[in-house]
Design a protein around this motif. Structure first.
Motif, PDB file in Angstrom:
ATOM      1  N   ASN A 293       7.538  -8.242   2.452  1.00 14.96           N
ATOM      2  CA  ASN A 293       8.257  -7.565   3.789  1.00 14.96           C
ATOM      3  C   ASN A 293       7.727  -6.113   3.834  1.00 14.96           C
ATOM      4  O   ASN A 293       8.697  -5.486   4.406  1.00 14.96           O
ATOM      5  CB  ASN A 293       9.673  -7.599   3.562  1.00 14.96           C
ATOM      6  N   LEU A 294       6.597  -5.702   3.274  1.00 13.74           N
ATOM      7  CA  LEU A 294       6.200  -4.505   3.441  1.00 13.74           C
ATOM      8  C   LEU A 294       4.816  -4.247   4.383  1.00 13.74           C
ATOM      9  O   LEU A 294       3.718  -3.991   3.733  1.00 13.74           O
ATOM     10  CB  LEU A 294       6.083  -3.739   2.116  1.00 13.74           C
ATOM     11  N   PRO A 295       4.815  -4.522   5.381  1.00 13.08           N
ATOM     12  CA  PRO A 295       3.610  -4.468   6.168  1.00 13.08           C
ATOM     13  C   PRO A 295       2.784  -3.149   6.338  1.00 13.08           C
ATOM     14  O   PRO A 295       1.596  -3.128   6.408  1.00 13.08           O
ATOM     15  CB  PRO A 295       3.806  -5.100   7.444  1.00 13.08           C
ATOM     16  N   LYS A 296       3.611  -2.287   6.271  1.00 13.45           N
ATOM     17  CA  LYS A 296       2.986  -0.906   6.275  1.00 13.45           C
ATOM     18  C   LYS A 296       2.707  -0.228   5.111  1.00 13.45           C
ATOM     19  O   LYS A 296       2.260   1.110   5.132  1.00 13.45           O
ATOM     20  CB  LYS A 296       3.614  -0.073   7.357  1.00 13.45           C
ATOM     21  N   LEU A 297       2.932  -0.768   3.751  1.00 15.28           N
ATOM     22  CA  LEU A 297       3.034  -0.103   2.800  1.00 15.28           C
ATOM     23  C   LEU A 297       1.551   0.426   2.397  1.00 15.28           C
ATOM     24  O   LEU A 297       0.467  -0.567   2.669  1.00 15.28           O
ATOM     25  CB  LEU A 297       3.306  -1.008   1.564  1.00 15.28           C
ATOM     26  N   GLU A 298       1.094   1.564   1.927  1.00 15.54           N
ATOM     27  CA  GLU A 298      -0.037   2.264   1.854  1.00 15.54           C
ATOM     28  C   GLU A 298      -0.577   2.485   0.430  1.00 15.54           C
ATOM     29  O   GLU A 298      -1.659   2.602   0.039  1.00 15.54           O
ATOM     30  CB  GLU A 298      -0.344   3.494   2.683  1.00 15.54           C
ATOM     31  N   MET A 299       0.559   2.817  -0.311  1.00 16.47           N
ATOM     32  CA  MET A 299       0.428   3.454  -1.715  1.00 16.47           C
ATOM     33  C   MET A 299       1.403   2.678  -2.636  1.00 16.47           C
ATOM     34  O   MET A 299       2.576   2.616  -2.505  1.00 16.47           O
ATOM     35  CB  MET A 299       0.306   4.749  -1.763  1.00 16.47           C
ATOM     36  N   LEU A 300       0.997   1.876  -3.574  1.00 22.36           N
ATOM     37  CA  LEU A 300       1.783   1.060  -4.495  1.00 22.36           C
ATOM     38  C   LEU A 300       1.506   1.366  -5.959  1.00 22.36           C
ATOM     39  O   LEU A 300       0.272   1.587  -6.421  1.00 22.36           O
ATOM     40  CB  LEU A 300       1.687  -0.486  -4.457  1.00 22.36           C
ATOM     41  N   THR A 301       2.510   1.977  -6.734  1.00 21.06           N
ATOM     42  CA  THR A 301       2.324   2.603  -8.059  1.00 21.06           C
ATOM     43  C   THR A 301       2.869   1.458  -9.076  1.00 21.06           C
ATOM     44  O   THR A 301       4.222   1.658  -9.096  1.00 21.06           O
ATOM     45  CB  THR A 301       2.679   3.938  -8.165  1.00 21.06           C
TER      46      THR A 301
ATOM     47  N   SER B 186      -2.010  -3.153   4.825  1.00 21.23           N
ATOM     48  CA  SER B 186      -2.228  -1.928   4.900  1.00 21.23           C
ATOM     49  C   SER B 186      -2.502  -1.064   3.758  1.00 21.23           C
ATOM     50  O   SER B 186      -2.603   0.066   3.955  1.00 21.23           O
ATOM     51  CB  SER B 186      -0.857  -1.249   5.761  1.00 21.23           C
ATOM     52  N   LEU B 187      -2.182  -1.718   2.293  1.00 19.12           N
ATOM     53  CA  LEU B 187      -2.621  -1.160   1.332  1.00 19.12           C
ATOM     54  C   LEU B 187      -3.558  -0.484   1.182  1.00 19.12           C
ATOM     55  O   LEU B 187      -4.637  -1.305   1.323  1.00 19.12           O
ATOM     56  CB  LEU B 187      -2.277  -1.872   0.048  1.00 19.12           C
ATOM     57  N   ASN B 188      -3.781   0.776   0.862  1.00 19.85           N
ATOM     58  CA  ASN B 188      -4.861   1.464   0.474  1.00 19.85           C
ATOM     59  C   ASN B 188      -5.052   2.067  -0.747  1.00 19.85           C
ATOM     60  O   ASN B 188      -6.291   2.813  -1.217  1.00 19.85           O
ATOM     61  CB  ASN B 188      -5.343   2.495   1.699  1.00 19.85           C
TER      62      ASN B 188
END
Length: 724
Positions: free
Chosen positions: A376-384, A403-405
């Protein structure tokens, strides 16, 4: 002719310069255009004479100890005298500066400002008294009705009374930070109609009364680094920035923020909060940032404002992300839960966070990333996900992260899981916009990651620019890495144990031909094995240096390298590293001598050769069998054996220390007992002055034989007689 013209020009410039500063007082560096500048001139008193048209005076960093009344300067607007030695402001010192608008007396030693010390400053707008020794405000501001900015930080003020700012209804910024304020009257700020910034941080305030504010423009109230136990109430509705960090607040109640409807930033970090009522933040519709880091919270509060953008709950005790935590259509963009105790993230925990861009789960106890966790996180760009004991990434765990980069999975301790179980798919296929992958010190995950690429070259990831593979105990690298990441800029390989055989020839060729790719951050990649190229840079090797060493020869080489080391040490003082402690070998004294003799063989350099042997309980009576077992030991087994030996020695050392401490305690107890008995046996003693002194508050007396004895307590004689 040209020389004469040059000399004339220099002479004219000197005359003009000396004429401009002809009226400048001694010690001042510049005195022109109405400016008197004497910083750091070593002055002990006000310079004299001061031109009457001066409008700016700078006397910072001198040794002036007294003003002695400023001369009449009707055009003076700015007076700077910080970093001097002023101690007292007397009445009438500034009467000659009626046009003064800015006064800076900070960083002096002012302890007293007389009642009429600022008389004549009806037009002053800014007064800075930071870094002095003022203990009270009193009536010192009664002659400054136009004052707008007052800085009284870093003083020794203890109380703010009702009449301290009675005549100052124009103040916009009031700084009372870093004082010793413990009490504030409820009406202290009642007359400040224009107040916008109230700074009371770093004061030992434990509680506040219901404060009364007449200002409708107050936007900042800073009570951070105090000792507040509850949230101060009755703040005006205009407040937008409320800072309560570093206090002793334990709970947040329903009505603590009822009146503050325009609040944008609320800081409650570094408190002791363990309870937050369900609707505590319900009325804060305009709240954008909420700081709750470093508290004692075990759950994420519900009922958060829908418009909240940033939420920080780092360093708490949160154990679980419950389902349906956030409201529908939440605007949250950044969520940080670093250094908590989160074990599980439910599939619906992050539901409705359609605008979330940054998610930080570093330093938790997550062991499983389930299917649909981040769907449910379509705009997430940074995941730690760094520093978590993740054992399994289920297939589809990263689905929906289009969208993850930036993905960080460093320090993933997945050693209990085999490489074929920790990762079930090539997760890069679910992240088309990914640019950075961090797998530093994630041994099992990295090997599983590379195994997937070694088996398949169907996919290429052109957007990936950086892959961090540092400190992962890698011995080789699949050649497909070069084709899978065609546009990579950084492939970091620091701290690995690369085996430079023919399988790594492609890496050497890539290093020598590319100018756009970096392969290290601190240390260039080197070979660990074979021995012939140990420690040499891969990029500097020739193709003939890459040789395929047979497996048995490679094992024998590693065994010999790790079990025999030359120690530069005198034979008389050298000690074998594997010499067993006496507690283990008391029953076999003959074997001790044999072991010591065999483990301390003289070397050609005059030292001794130290041979690391298995523990005694693993040794056999057959020497040939021992040698065979030693050759069959893997590198990991040798490492484990050495670690176990070090741990055993450490425990023995701690046990010896513990025994010494217990022995010392017994000795101390015996000494104390002897002192007590000795003290009880004493009856009278003579002090330094020759007077008789009794122990245990008794008085001395001389008996019939002339001996000094202590008087008996009342009633003791009767008891003795009764006994007789």
């Amino acid at each position: 002719m040209e020389k004469l013209i040059l000399q004339a020009c220099i002479l004219i410039s000197v005359v003009l310069y000396t004429g401009a500063d002809a009226n400048c007082p001694n010690g001042c560096s510049a005195c022109s255009d109405g400016r008197l500048q004497c910083p750091g001139a070593g002055l002990n008193a006000l310079p004299s004479p001061i031109p009457p048209d001066t409008f700016y005076i700078d006397l910072t960093q001198n040794n002036i100890g007294s003003l002695q009344k400023i001369p009449d300067l009707p055009e003076l607007q700015s007076f700077r005298m910080s970093l001097n030695d002023l101690r007292v402001i007397k009445g009438g010192d500034f009467e000659g500066a009626t046009s003064l608008m800015s006064l800076d007396l900070s960083m002096n030693s002012i302890s007293k400002v007389y009642k009429h010390g600022f008389r004549g400053l009806e037009n002053v707008e800014t007064i800075s008294l930071n870094g002095n020794k003022i203990t009270e405000i009193g009536q010192i501001l009664r002659n400054t009705p136009a004052l707008k900015t007052l800085r009284l930080g870093n003083n020794e003020i203890e109380v703010i009374t009702e009449n301290d700012f009675e005549k100052n209804n124009m103040i916009k910024m009031l700084d009372l930070s870093h004082n010793k304020i413990m009490s504030i009257h409820g009406n202290a700020f009642k007359n400040m109609d224009m107040l916008r910034y109230l700074i009371l941080s770093n004061n030992p305030i434990t509680s506040l009364p219901d404060l009364t504010f007449s200002s409708t423009m107050l936007s900042l109230a800073d009570f951070s680094n105090c000792q507040l136990e509850n949230v101060p109430r009755t703040m005006p509705p205009s407040l937008t920035d409320y800072r309560l960090g570093n206090n002793l607040i334990t709970s947040i109640n329903d009505d603590d923020f009822n009146n503050i409807t325009q609040l944008n930033l609320l800081t409650l970090n570094d408190n002791k909060i363990n309870f937050i009522a369900h609707r505590s933040f319900g009325n804060l519709e305009n709240l954008k940032e909420l700081w709750l880091s470093r508290n004692d919270m075990v759950y994420i509060p519900r009922g958060l404002p829908q418009g909240l953008i940033k939420l920080f709950i780092d360093n708490n005790q949160v154990v679980e992300l419950e389902p349906m935590l956030f409201k529908e259509d939440s605007k949250l963009k950044e969520l940080s839960l670093e250094q908590n105790k989160v074990r599980k993230v439910h599939q619906d925990s992050l539901k409705y966070l359609n605008d979330l861009e940054k998610l930080n789960l570093q330093g938790n106890q997550i062991s499983l990333i389930d299917v649909g966790t981040f769907t449910n996180l379509p705009k997430l760009e940074m995941l730690t996900l760094t520093d978590n004991p993740i054992q399994v990434f289920e297939q589809g765990a990263f689905a929906g992260l289009d969208s993850l980069n930036h993905l960080s999975m460093a320090l993933i301790d997945g050693k209990t899981s085999s490489t074929d179980k920790i990762l079930h798919e090539n997760f890069l296929t679910t992240m088309p916009n990914l640019t950075t992958v961090n797998l530093m010190s994630s041994v099992g995950l990295t090997k599983a990651f590379l195994d997937i690429f070694a088996k398949s070259t169907d996919n290429t990831f052109e957007n990936i620019k950086k892959v961090n593979l540092e400190y992962n105990e890698l011995t080789t690298l699949p050649e497909t890495v070069q084709t899978i990441f065609p546009n990579i800029k950084q492939l970091l390989l620091d701290g690995n144990l690369l085996h430079c055989d023919t399988k790594l020839l492609w890496l050497r060729a890539w290093m020598q031909t590319t100018t756009t790719v970096s392969f290290h951050q601190y240390e260039q990649p080197t070979c660990n094995t074979p021995d012939a190229v140990n420690g040499r840079l891969i990029s500097e090797l020739s193709p003939t240096d890459f040789k395929d060493v047979p497996l048995q020869q490679r094992i024998n080489s590693n065994v010999q390298q790790s079990t025999e080391t030359e120690v530069s040490e005198q034979p008389s003082s050298s000690v074998s590293r594997n010499t067993a402690p006496q507690s283990h070998d008391q029953d076999t004294p003959q074997n001790n001598g044999n072991n010591a003799q065999s483990s301390r063989q003289p070397s050609s350099t005059g030292g001794v050769r130290v041979i690391i042997k298995p523990p005694r309980n693993q040794q056999t009576s057959n020497p040939s069998k021992v040698s065979a077992d030693k050759k069959q030991m893997t590198k990991a087994e040798r490492k484990a054996a050495r670690k176990a030996e070090r741990e055993r020695k450490r425990k023995m050392k701690e046990e010896r220390r513990r025994q010494r401490r217990l022995s010392q305690k017994d000795k101390d107890a015996k000494r104390k007992k002897r002192r007590i008995h000795k003290k009880k046996g004493q009856r009278c003693k003579v002090d330094k002055d020759g007077n008789m002194k009794c122990v245990r508050r008794k008085r001395c007396k001389v008996d019939d034989q002339g001996n000094v004895v202590c008087r008996k307590r009342k009633g003791k004689g009767n008891k003795d007689k009764q006994k007789q």
